[in-house]
Motif scaffolding. Structure first.
Motif, short mmCIF file in Angstrom:
data_model
loop_
_atom_site.label_atom_id
_atom_site.label_comp_id
_atom_site.label_asym_id
_atom_site.label_seq_id
_atom_site.Cartn_x
_atom_site.Cartn_y
_atom_site.Cartn_z
N MET A 1 0.84 -1.17 0.00
CA MET A 1 0.00 0.00 0.00
C MET A 1 0.89 1.24 0.00
N LYS A 2 0.54 2.19 -0.84
CA LYS A 2 1.27 3.45 -0.91
C LYS A 2 0.39 4.56 -0.35
N GLN A 3 0.99 5.40 0.49
CA GLN A 3 0.30 6.58 0.99
C GLN A 3 1.19 7.79 0.76
N ILE A 4 0.58 8.94 0.58
CA ILE A 4 1.32 10.19 0.44
C ILE A 4 0.60 11.28 1.24
N ILE A 5 1.33 12.29 1.62
CA ILE A 5 0.70 13.50 2.13
C ILE A 5 0.39 14.33 0.90
N ALA A 6 -0.87 14.48 0.58
CA ALA A 6 -1.28 15.10 -0.68
C ALA A 6 -1.39 16.62 -0.58
N ARG A 7 -1.90 17.12 0.55
CA ARG A 7 -2.12 18.55 0.72
C ARG A 7 -1.71 18.98 2.12
N ILE A 8 -1.13 20.16 2.20
CA ILE A 8 -0.81 20.79 3.48
C ILE A 8 -1.44 22.17 3.44
N THR A 9 -2.29 22.46 4.41
CA THR A 9 -2.98 23.75 4.45
C THR A 9 -2.06 24.83 5.00
N LEU A 10 -2.03 25.94 4.32
CA LEU A 10 -1.29 27.11 4.75
C LEU A 10 -2.29 28.26 4.88
N VAL A 11 -2.50 28.73 6.11
CA VAL A 11 -3.46 29.80 6.36
C VAL A 11 -2.79 31.14 6.12
N VAL A 12 -3.43 31.96 5.29
CA VAL A 12 -2.89 33.26 4.88
C VAL A 12 -3.97 34.34 5.02
N PRO A 13 -3.57 35.60 5.05
CA PRO A 13 -4.58 36.66 5.16
C PRO A 13 -5.27 36.98 3.83
N ASP A 14 -4.64 36.63 2.69
CA ASP A 14 -5.18 37.02 1.40
C ASP A 14 -4.75 36.03 0.32
N TYR A 15 -5.71 35.52 -0.42
CA TYR A 15 -5.41 34.55 -1.48
C TYR A 15 -4.45 35.12 -2.52
N ASP A 16 -4.78 36.29 -3.05
CA ASP A 16 -4.00 36.84 -4.16
C ASP A 16 -2.57 37.16 -3.76
N GLU A 17 -2.37 37.66 -2.55
CA GLU A 17 -1.01 37.94 -2.07
C GLU A 17 -0.21 36.64 -1.96
N ALA A 18 -0.86 35.59 -1.50
CA ALA A 18 -0.18 34.29 -1.37
C ALA A 18 0.17 33.73 -2.74
N VAL A 19 -0.76 33.78 -3.68
CA VAL A 19 -0.49 33.28 -5.03
C VAL A 19 0.64 34.08 -5.66
N ALA A 20 0.62 35.40 -5.48
CA ALA A 20 1.68 36.24 -6.05
C ALA A 20 3.05 35.84 -5.50
N PHE A 21 3.13 35.56 -4.21
CA PHE A 21 4.42 35.17 -3.63
C PHE A 21 4.83 33.78 -4.08
N TYR A 22 3.97 32.81 -3.87
CA TYR A 22 4.35 31.43 -4.15
C TYR A 22 4.55 31.16 -5.64
N CYS A 23 3.69 31.73 -6.47
CA CYS A 23 3.81 31.48 -7.91
C CYS A 23 4.71 32.51 -8.59
N GLY A 24 4.86 33.68 -7.99
CA GLY A 24 5.73 34.70 -8.55
C GLY A 24 7.15 34.56 -8.03
N ALA A 25 7.36 34.95 -6.78
CA ALA A 25 8.72 34.96 -6.21
C ALA A 25 9.34 33.58 -6.13
N LEU A 26 8.55 32.56 -5.78
CA LEU A 26 9.12 31.22 -5.65
C LEU A 26 8.99 30.40 -6.92
N GLY A 27 8.17 30.83 -7.85
CA GLY A 27 8.04 30.11 -9.12
C GLY A 27 7.21 28.84 -9.06
#
Length: 130
Positions: A1-27
């Motif tokens: 049997m294979k198991q994985i940790i599929a999702r880890i929740t990260l609580v942020v104050p604003d969706y768009d700011e988080a997307v800009a950082f993670y997808c922009g600055a971190l790529g």
């Protein structure tokens, strides 16, 4: 049997700011951004080349969640971004304005430097030793 940790929740104050950082600055790749109504969204991001685990970006609701933003692990490094080219990623992150809290260092387990996301969460950029 294979198991994985599929999702880890990260609580942020604003969706768009988080997307800009993670997808922009971190790529990171934006895997999904679905409007769930009433101001809620299902937002998934993960590093380029990753195939299993993704961050679920969740907007903080209520006092308890807002208080946890940036301190979900009690001030410890709680997230580990592995790389196969530390110097390249470190330089590109610096150029993108990522705030490192220390200079890179070599340890027996690899090359590492701690950085903070805009919300205060602490991350290791880590190239494991061979």
């Amino acid at each position: 049997m294979k198991q994985i940790i599929a999702r880890i929740t990260l609580v942020v104050p604003d969706y768009d700011e988080a997307v800009a950082f993670y997808c922009g600055a971190l790529g990171f790749d934006l895997l999904e951004d679905t409007d769930l109504g009433e101001g809620k969204r299902w937002v998934l991001v993960r590093p380029k080349g990753a195939t299993e685990t993704a961050l679920l970006i969740a907007k903080a609701e209520g006092e308890a969640q807002q208080a946890a933003v940036g301190n979900q692990t009690g001030g410890r490094v709680g997230f580990f971004l592995f790389t196969d080219d530390f110097d390249c990623d470190h330089q590109s992150m610096l150029a993108a304005g990522v705030r490192f809290t220390e200079e890179p260092r070599r340890e027996v387990y690899g090359t590492v430097a701690v950085f903070a996301d805009p919300f205060g969460n602490m991350w290791d950029l880590l190239q494991p030793a061979r």
